[in-house]
Scaffold this active site. Structure first.
Site, PDB file in Angstrom:
ATOM      1  N   GLY A  84      29.128  -5.853  27.943  1.00 42.63           N
ATOM      2  CA  GLY A  84      29.202  -4.452  27.532  1.00 42.63           C
ATOM      3  C   GLY A  84      27.927  -3.736  27.934  1.00 42.63           C
ATOM      4  O   GLY A  84      27.059  -4.331  28.593  1.00 42.63           O
ATOM      5  N   GLY A 123      25.746  -4.477  20.910  1.00 40.28           N
ATOM      6  CA  GLY A 123      25.750  -5.607  19.981  1.00 40.28           C
ATOM      7  C   GLY A 123      26.071  -6.943  20.622  1.00 40.28           C
ATOM      8  O   GLY A 123      26.585  -7.852  19.966  1.00 40.28           O
ATOM      9  N   LYS A 124      25.753  -7.086  21.916  1.00 36.47           N
ATOM     10  CA  LYS A 124      26.052  -8.339  22.632  1.00 36.47           C
ATOM     11  C   LYS A 124      25.280  -9.525  22.056  1.00 36.47           C
ATOM     12  O   LYS A 124      25.853 -10.564  21.763  1.00 36.47           O
ATOM     13  CB  LYS A 124      25.728  -8.214  24.132  1.00 36.47           C
ATOM     14  N   ASP A 130      21.364 -15.747  27.088  1.00 37.40           N
ATOM     15  CA  ASP A 130      21.324 -14.301  26.850  1.00 37.40           C
ATOM     16  C   ASP A 130      20.830 -13.587  28.115  1.00 37.40           C
ATOM     17  O   ASP A 130      20.181 -14.202  28.958  1.00 37.40           O
ATOM     18  CB  ASP A 130      20.394 -13.994  25.666  1.00 37.40           C
ATOM     19  N   GLU A 131      21.112 -12.309  28.246  1.00 38.32           N
ATOM     20  CA  GLU A 131      20.705 -11.485  29.406  1.00 38.32           C
ATOM     21  C   GLU A 131      21.069 -12.192  30.715  1.00 38.32           C
ATOM     22  O   GLU A 131      20.289 -12.264  31.655  1.00 38.32           O
ATOM     23  CB  GLU A 131      19.188 -11.203  29.355  1.00 38.32           C
ATOM     24  N   VAL A 132      22.285 -12.710  30.761  1.00 40.98           N
ATOM     25  CA  VAL A 132      22.720 -13.565  31.878  1.00 40.98           C
ATOM     26  C   VAL A 132      22.786 -12.782  33.197  1.00 40.98           C
ATOM     27  O   VAL A 132      22.722 -13.373  34.280  1.00 40.98           O
ATOM     28  CB  VAL A 132      24.058 -14.268  31.505  1.00 40.98           C
ATOM     29  N   GLN A 133      22.828 -11.434  33.123  1.00 42.67           N
ATOM     30  CA  GLN A 133      22.871 -10.629  34.358  1.00 42.67           C
ATOM     31  C   GLN A 133      21.582 -10.719  35.159  1.00 42.67           C
ATOM     32  O   GLN A 133      21.549 -10.395  36.340  1.00 42.67           O
ATOM     33  CB  GLN A 133      23.191  -9.158  34.029  1.00 42.67           C
ATOM     34  N   CYS A 158      28.276  12.311  22.111  1.00 42.73           N
ATOM     35  CA  CYS A 158      29.486  12.767  21.408  1.00 42.73           C
ATOM     36  C   CYS A 158      30.029  11.795  20.354  1.00 42.73           C
ATOM     37  O   CYS A 158      30.950  12.137  19.625  1.00 42.73           O
ATOM     38  CB  CYS A 158      30.587  13.072  22.421  1.00 42.73           C
ATOM     39  N   HIS A 211      29.965  11.353  29.476  1.00 44.65           N
ATOM     40  CA  HIS A 211      28.566  11.795  29.372  1.00 44.65           C
ATOM     41  C   HIS A 211      27.586  10.916  30.135  1.00 44.65           C
ATOM     42  O   HIS A 211      26.380  11.082  30.025  1.00 44.65           O
ATOM     43  CB  HIS A 211      28.172  11.911  27.891  1.00 44.65           C
TER      44      HIS A 211
END
Ligand SMILES: [Zn+2]
Length: 200
Positions: A18, A23-24, A91-94, A151, A183
């Site tokens: 996401g 909230g990953k 975590d932060e696998v990207q 929004c 947005h």
């Protein structure tokens, strides 16, 4: 873990993805805690690059945290996996090299439960490699949503709010905002800069 997968002893790849503030990490910590209750042997990893918070913990924006190994690349994860490990969380696998895709499959094929969390799109709204490859080969995908700061709709993009030429700019609330599709504008920073120049 989903009921369907609970009934099997086979390995498993679970991807939580996401935009920022969706909230990953919090979701990942929830899954890890469940595995801890089940008395599983767990190892948690994150890339060295992510230096937002105290270095040897994974920390959610709501300040849940767990100790972890900080590694340079996917081969360092491979070399640190212990024989008795049953669950591997990343975590932060990207931010990992493409070798992470094969490693995740390798671990799951050996029967391990692999839980990864990462950003699915970058600051331009483009797929964040190697997430698409992990997504295509994962067994369970959990897509998380944030709240648009403009929004209040569900947010799916990470809006950069400071000018930078860097593709990767590590930061949090001071650099990024969660935005809905309407947005989100990757050129917004440039536009603001032009306006400021004109005022001067
Ligand atoms: Zn919006």
């Amino acid at each position: 873990m989903d009921m369907f997968f609970n009934s099997t002893n086979s390995g498993l790849v679970e991807l939580i993805c996401g935009c920022m503030f969706s909230g990953k990490t919090e979701e990942m910590i929830k899954l890890i805690k469940r595995a801890q209750f089940a008395k599983k042997k767990i190892q948690i990893f994150k890339p060295y690059l992510d230096n937002r918070y105290k270095i040897d913990f994974i920390v959610s924006h709501s300040n849940l945290k767990l100790p972890c190994h900080v590694v340079e690349d996917s081969s360092e994860i491979r070399s640190q996996i212990l024989k008795q490990t049953e669950v591997v969380a990343i975590d932060e696998v990207q931010f990992f090299d493409e070798g992470i895709v094969g490693l995740i499959q390798e671990l799951a094929n050996k029967g391990l439960h692999v839980i990864c969390a990462g950003l699915d799109t970058d600051w331009r709204g483009e797929p964040f490699h190697p997430i698409p490859l992990i997504m295509a080969t994962a067994d369970i995908i959990r897509k998380q949503y944030a709240v648009c700061t403009v929004c209040g709709s569900p947010a799916v993009r990470s809006q950069r709010t400071v000018p930078s030429k860097e593709n990767i700019l590590v930061g949090s609330g001071e650099i990024y905002q969660a935005r809905c599709r309407m947005h989100f504008n990757p050129n917004e920073v440039k536009v603001q800069k032009i306006n400021t120049d004109m005022e001067v």
